[in-house]
Each structure stands twice: as C-alpha cells, then as structure tokens.
Design a protein around this motif. Structure first.
Motif, mmCIF file in Angstrom:
data_model
loop_
_atom_site.group_PDB
_atom_site.id
_atom_site.type_symbol
_atom_site.label_atom_id
_atom_site.label_comp_id
_atom_site.label_asym_id
_atom_site.label_seq_id
_atom_site.Cartn_x
_atom_site.Cartn_y
_atom_site.Cartn_z
ATOM 1 N N ALA A 160 39.930 31.207 63.946
ATOM 2 C CA ALA A 160 40.906 30.284 64.529
ATOM 3 C C ALA A 160 41.742 29.695 63.403
ATOM 4 O O ALA A 160 41.258 29.522 62.275
ATOM 5 N N SER A 161 42.993 29.410 63.707
ATOM 6 C CA SER A 161 43.840 28.725 62.734
ATOM 7 C C SER A 161 44.005 27.272 63.170
ATOM 8 O O SER A 161 43.925 26.953 64.363
ATOM 9 N N VAL A 162 44.228 26.415 62.187
ATOM 10 C CA VAL A 162 44.446 24.995 62.450
ATOM 11 C C VAL A 162 45.598 24.547 61.560
ATOM 12 O O VAL A 162 45.620 24.862 60.371
ATOM 13 N N THR A 163 46.538 23.819 62.157
ATOM 14 C CA THR A 163 47.587 23.187 61.373
ATOM 15 C C THR A 163 47.543 21.691 61.650
ATOM 16 O O THR A 163 47.056 21.257 62.700
ATOM 17 N N GLY A 164 48.031 20.918 60.696
ATOM 18 C CA GLY A 164 48.051 19.475 60.893
ATOM 19 C C GLY A 164 48.562 18.749 59.670
ATOM 20 O O GLY A 164 49.079 19.363 58.725
ATOM 21 N N ARG A 165 48.425 17.457 59.721
ATOM 22 C CA ARG A 165 48.820 16.570 58.627
ATOM 23 C C ARG A 165 47.604 15.782 58.173
ATOM 24 O O ARG A 165 46.684 15.547 58.945
ATOM 25 N N PHE A 166 47.632 15.369 56.896
ATOM 26 C CA PHE A 166 46.620 14.449 56.401
ATOM 27 C C PHE A 166 47.321 13.261 55.767
ATOM 28 O O PHE A 166 48.473 13.349 55.330
ATOM 29 N N HIS A 167 46.630 12.148 55.757
ATOM 30 C CA HIS A 167 47.134 10.937 55.110
ATOM 31 C C HIS A 167 45.964 10.258 54.407
ATOM 32 O O HIS A 167 44.901 10.075 54.996
ATOM 33 N N LEU A 168 46.166 9.918 53.136
ATOM 34 C CA LEU A 168 45.194 9.138 52.375
ATOM 35 C C LEU A 168 45.792 7.758 52.139
ATOM 36 O O LEU A 168 46.850 7.644 51.523
ATOM 37 N N ALA A 169 45.129 6.747 52.651
ATOM 38 C CA ALA A 169 45.528 5.367 52.386
ATOM 39 C C ALA A 169 44.739 4.907 51.168
ATOM 40 O O ALA A 169 43.507 4.920 51.178
ATOM 41 N N ARG A 170 45.473 4.548 50.090
ATOM 42 C CA ARG A 170 44.829 4.116 48.847
ATOM 43 C C ARG A 170 45.615 2.962 48.244
ATOM 44 O O ARG A 170 46.817 2.838 48.470
ATOM 45 N N THR A 171 44.936 2.187 47.442
ATOM 46 C CA THR A 171 45.606 1.130 46.707
ATOM 47 C C THR A 171 46.508 1.755 45.651
ATOM 48 O O THR A 171 46.318 2.909 45.253
ATOM 49 N N ALA A 172 47.462 0.975 45.171
ATOM 50 C CA ALA A 172 48.350 1.463 44.105
ATOM 51 C C ALA A 172 47.538 1.817 42.864
ATOM 52 O O ALA A 172 47.812 2.825 42.202
#
Length: 173
Positions: free
Chosen positions: A122-134
C-alpha cells in the motif's frame, strides 16, 4: 502486473510504479466488490494504527519504538536530502538528527491518504509537522510518501520519501 513482479523491481522504479498505480487506482475504485472495500478499510485502519503508534512513540522521545513502523531489513530505504538504505542506517540517521526529546518536538501527521496497491503493498501520502521551540530548531514540516508492505509482524514501511522545510509547515496545525 502482479505484486510478485513489483517486489523484484529496484527501489526507485518500485516507488515510481507504486505512485503510478496509486494515481490510477481511483478509476477502478467504484467497481471494487464489497469484500474489496472491506479489505481496503482493513488495510487503511491497520496502517493508520502503525502511524498512530509512531506518533505516540515520537512524542514521548522514543526513536527505537518509532522505528518499529519500518521493516527491519537491509533493503528498507529512506529518501530525503540523501538516501539511507537499511533499517540500522535509518535508525542511526534519526538518532544523529534528533539527539533529545526537545529536538524531536511534537509530531503530527495530516492529510493521510492510504491506497492499497494489492494485498501485500500500500502507498501512503501525507504531511508531517514538528512543533518545537526555537532553541530546539523551531517548527518543521513537509510532505512524505511511504510504501508499506504487509509482513508477518504487520504492515511496515519499506520505502520512505520525505521532503521537509519550514515553508511546508506554515499554515498547518
């Protein structure tokens, strides 16, 4: 082409073929028998569970548990600004890039689209987001495409192509 032929293709060709199949699978989606729809739902749910476990592991700072979503194989491949081949090399890459929980930040996946290609892939597409301090590197994000294989241990990533950059992270939760 059957799945047995797919697994004999070199990695990049395999990924391109998987992307082609995924892009053209929509035309036949309405003709899938009910049992096929059930299989697609089951595949999607199982893959979502793997990815949810990865998010939970990442967010507690556990890179080793995060890597359980990948197939432990010398052929598993990660493509980003360079190519890492082999489970141990990918693990080493993550450990080098993310030396602390604060550098790992809080991970979110969004816009996930799971497309079964056949019973084993199976294929999967998507987005990721990392919330981090400066201080930990600031927010980061991007897009990814994954190729999953059904293994005796469950669905596992065998090919990960991730593109990142802060421009991708803007405007997403």
């Amino acid at each position: 082409m059957h799945c047995k032929r797919i697994i004999r293709m070199p990695g990049i060709i395999l990924f391109a073929f998987a992307a082609f199949l995924a892009a053209h699978s929509g035309a036949t989606a309405q003709t899938v028998p009910a049992s096929g729809v059930d299989a697609q739902t089951s595949t999607s749910a199982a893959i979502h569970a793997v990815m949810d476990a990865q998010v939970a592991a990442w967010n507690r700072g556990d890179v080793v548990a995060f890597m359980q979503g990948y197939k432990d194989s010398p052929d598993t491949t990660f493509v980003s600004d360079h190519v890492a081949k082999g489970y141990q090399n990918i693990l080493a890459r993550y450990r080098k890039a993310y030396t602390s929980k604060s550098q790992m930040g809080t991970l979110q996946f969004s816009e996930l689209e799971v497309r079964p290609l056949c019973p084993q892939y199976a294929s999967v597409t998507g987005r990721f987001h990392l919330a981090r301090t400066a201080a930990a590197g600031g927010d980061a994000g991007g897009v990814f495409s994954l190729l999953f294989q059904r293994t005796p241990q469950g669905w596992r990533i065998i090919l990960d192509h991730t593109s990142s950059g802060t421009a991708h992270a803007k405007g997403r939760s």
